[in-house]
Design an enzyme around this catalytic site. Sequence first.
Site, PDB file in Angstrom:
ATOM      1  N   GLU A  80      36.142  55.024  46.524  1.00  7.94           N
ATOM      2  CA  GLU A  80      34.765  54.927  46.031  1.00  7.94           C
ATOM      3  C   GLU A  80      33.924  56.053  46.610  1.00  7.94           C
ATOM      4  OE1 GLU A  80      33.830  52.937  43.798  1.00  7.94           O
ATOM      5  OE2 GLU A  80      35.447  51.444  43.739  1.00  7.94           O
ATOM      6  N   ARG A  90      28.152  38.589  40.420  1.00  7.05           N
ATOM      7  CA  ARG A  90      28.481  38.050  39.093  1.00  7.05           C
ATOM      8  C   ARG A  90      29.027  36.642  39.197  1.00  7.05           C
ATOM      9  NH1 ARG A  90      32.376  41.413  40.812  1.00  7.05           N
ATOM     10  NH2 ARG A  90      34.546  40.727  40.685  1.00  7.05           N
ATOM     11  N   CYS A 143      32.462  43.695  47.909  1.00  8.69           N
ATOM     12  CA  CYS A 143      33.049  44.977  48.318  1.00  8.69           C
ATOM     13  C   CYS A 143      31.975  46.037  48.525  1.00  8.69           C
ATOM     14  CB  CYS A 143      34.075  45.455  47.285  1.00  8.69           C
ATOM     15  SG  CYS A 143      35.591  44.501  47.332  1.00  8.69           S
ATOM     16  N   HIS A 166      39.095  50.790  46.282  1.00  8.57           N
ATOM     17  CA  HIS A 166      39.444  49.645  45.430  1.00  8.57           C
ATOM     18  C   HIS A 166      40.872  49.799  44.913  1.00  8.57           C
ATOM     19  CE1 HIS A 166      35.328  47.786  44.620  1.00  8.57           C
ATOM     20  NE2 HIS A 166      36.131  46.759  44.828  1.00  8.57           N
TER      21      HIS A 166
HETATM   22  N1  PCA Z   1      37.117  42.507  45.671  1.00  6.77           N
HETATM   23  C1  PCA Z   1      35.762  42.051  45.463  1.00  6.77           C
HETATM   24  C2  PCA Z   1      35.365  41.379  46.752  1.00  6.77           C
HETATM   25  C3  PCA Z   1      36.627  41.188  47.520  1.00  6.77           C
HETATM   26  C4  PCA Z   1      37.626  42.000  46.826  1.00  6.77           C
HETATM   27  O1  PCA Z   1      38.794  42.207  47.223  1.00  6.77           O
HETATM   28  C5  PCA Z   1      34.817  43.147  44.995  1.00  6.77           C
HETATM   29  O2  PCA Z   1      35.263  44.098  44.337  1.00  6.77           O
HETATM   30  O3  PCA Z   1      33.628  43.086  45.286  1.00  6.77           O
END
Ligand code: PCA
Length: 212
Positions: A80, A90, A143, A166
């Site tokens: 990111e 959400r 996240c 991610h």
């Molecule tokens: N993904 C979520 C929160 C925890 C995770 O592994 C997110 O993208 O916010």
Amino acid sequence: MKTVLITGFEPFGGDPINPSREIARALDGRALAGRRIVGAVLPCVFDVSLVELRRLLRQHRPELVVCLGLAAGRAEITPERIAINLDDARMPDNAGFQPIDRPVVRGGPAAHWSTLPVKAIVADLRQRGVPASVSQTAGTFVCNHVFFGLMQALRRRRGVRGGFVHLPGVPEQVKPGQPSLPLATMIEAVGWLIEVAIRTRRDLRAAGGDLH
Ligand code: PCA
């Protein structure tokens, strides 16, 4: 030996698996690029996740921090680029809390940049045959909350770099036809991206279009 902190998240939203947790567990205690890896798992709860992350920073004093999370539906490993100062959930987190249009840090800046070499990481993973691209949004759920809180905390820790990556789901958890990557591939890839982050002080200046 210097320390690299890797965090994953516990499963959330009714999903029994979160590959980010498995990767943090798998890398915990390993040595990579001459560094000791500490892998830890954060609760998928807005406020508590950052309390735990700050505790880990104080306890381990890492030189590099890479937080990982699941982004179901993505097909690639996605460093990111930017964290925004916004919680807009959400769905409820694992404690049933669903903040709407609330800043992560009241009075804080609108955003923080990752201090990971996101383009160098993407280029390296692609060269190794791992699908990867730079992501311009970590969303507005837990996240992004942790990513923003991490970068806010690192402002007071000179020389400590960090960011958020991610990950796609694993084949065992996605619906047929949805993208995924095997867990073993992602564990290896996170090891490689740590090595790239350790040795790359200035990010690659590749044209953005080539990397996302
Ligand atoms: N993904 C979520 C929160 C925890 C995770 O592994 C997110 O993208 O916010």
